[in-house]
Design an enzyme around this catalytic site. Structure first.
Site, PDB file in Angstrom:
ATOM      1  N   HIS A  53       0.855  -1.189   0.000  1.00 30.67           N
ATOM      2  CA  HIS A  53       0.000   0.000   0.000  1.00 30.67           C
ATOM      3  C   HIS A  53       0.890   1.237   0.000  1.00 30.67           C
ATOM      4  CE1 HIS A  53      -3.829  -2.010   1.800  1.00 30.67           C
ATOM      5  NE2 HIS A  53      -3.201  -2.819   0.949  1.00 30.67           N
ATOM      6  N   GLU A  55       0.903   3.924   1.780  1.00 33.05           N
ATOM      7  CA  GLU A  55       1.373   4.360   3.090  1.00 33.05           C
ATOM      8  C   GLU A  55       2.506   3.465   3.606  1.00 33.05           C
ATOM      9  OE1 GLU A  55      -3.080   5.326   2.845  1.00 33.05           O
ATOM     10  OE2 GLU A  55      -1.777   3.668   2.271  1.00 33.05           O
ATOM     11  N   CYS A  83      -6.104   2.353   5.509  1.00 32.71           N
ATOM     12  CA  CYS A  83      -6.781   1.109   5.873  1.00 32.71           C
ATOM     13  C   CYS A  83      -6.267   0.636   7.236  1.00 32.71           C
ATOM     14  CB  CYS A  83      -6.536   0.050   4.804  1.00 32.71           C
ATOM     15  SG  CYS A  83      -4.864  -0.641   4.854  1.00 32.71           S
ATOM     16  N   CYS A  86      -2.449  -0.071   7.268  1.00 31.08           N
ATOM     17  CA  CYS A  86      -1.654   1.159   7.180  1.00 31.08           C
ATOM     18  C   CYS A  86      -1.785   1.986   8.454  1.00 31.08           C
ATOM     19  CB  CYS A  86      -2.068   1.963   5.956  1.00 31.08           C
ATOM     20  SG  CYS A  86      -1.682   1.108   4.401  1.00 31.08           S
TER      21      CYS A  86
END
Length: 156
Positions: A53, A55, A83, A86
């Site tokens: 992801h 992040e 999410c 993250c």
């Protein structure tokens, strides 16, 4: 506030770049003392890595850049509300502020619904959809005891 908008727009630009190059619609920027120290976009499909992801990748890059796991003097700008994975990484990194453009409900409408994960996290392991088996072997606790007694450890 104006600088927040500029940096958040950069995260959105990264999300757009990701879309144009086969990635997911997410981008992230980490700033320390007013300077961008990392930028990343979603690479889940590109790298066949469910943890890639924006992040997470940005946190990894920032930590490498400053040679520290402690990002407590940093701010992360994300194109969308992080999410659960993250969010946990942001807490582990000690990041002091999160600025995001869209929320989890916008993401859910686009097909990125994390509500089941938020629900599962609250449950005891034996109540989760994924089977969790707790096997308390003696060596497991011994590792923590050794950690507690270690004098030259770097806490995190």
């Amino acid at each position: 506030m104006e600088n927040d908008k500029t940096l958040l727009n950069r995260a959105i630009e990264l999300a757009g770049f990701s879309l144009e190059n086969g990635g997911g619609p997410f981008g992230a920027v980490i700033v320390r003392e007013g300077e961008i120290i990392s930028e990343a976009f979603n690479r889940v499909v590109l790298d066949n890595d469910p943890t890639a992801h924006a992040e997470i990748l940005s946190i990894r890059q920032a930590s490498s850049s400053i040679r520290s796991h402690d990002l407590s003097d940093c701010v992360i700008y994300s194109s969308s509300e992080p999410c659960p994975m993250c969010l946990a990484a942001i807490y582990w990194a000690g990041i002091k502020k999160v600025v995001y453009a869209t929320d989890r409900y916008d993401a859910a409408r686009a097909g990125f619904n994390d509500n089941s994960i938020y629900t599962e996290i609250k449950l005891e392991p034996d109540k989760r959809k994924i089977a969790f088996l707790h096997l308390p072997l003696p060596g497991g606790k011994e590792i923590f005891k050794r950690w507690e007694e270690l004098e030259d450890k770097t806490p995190y």
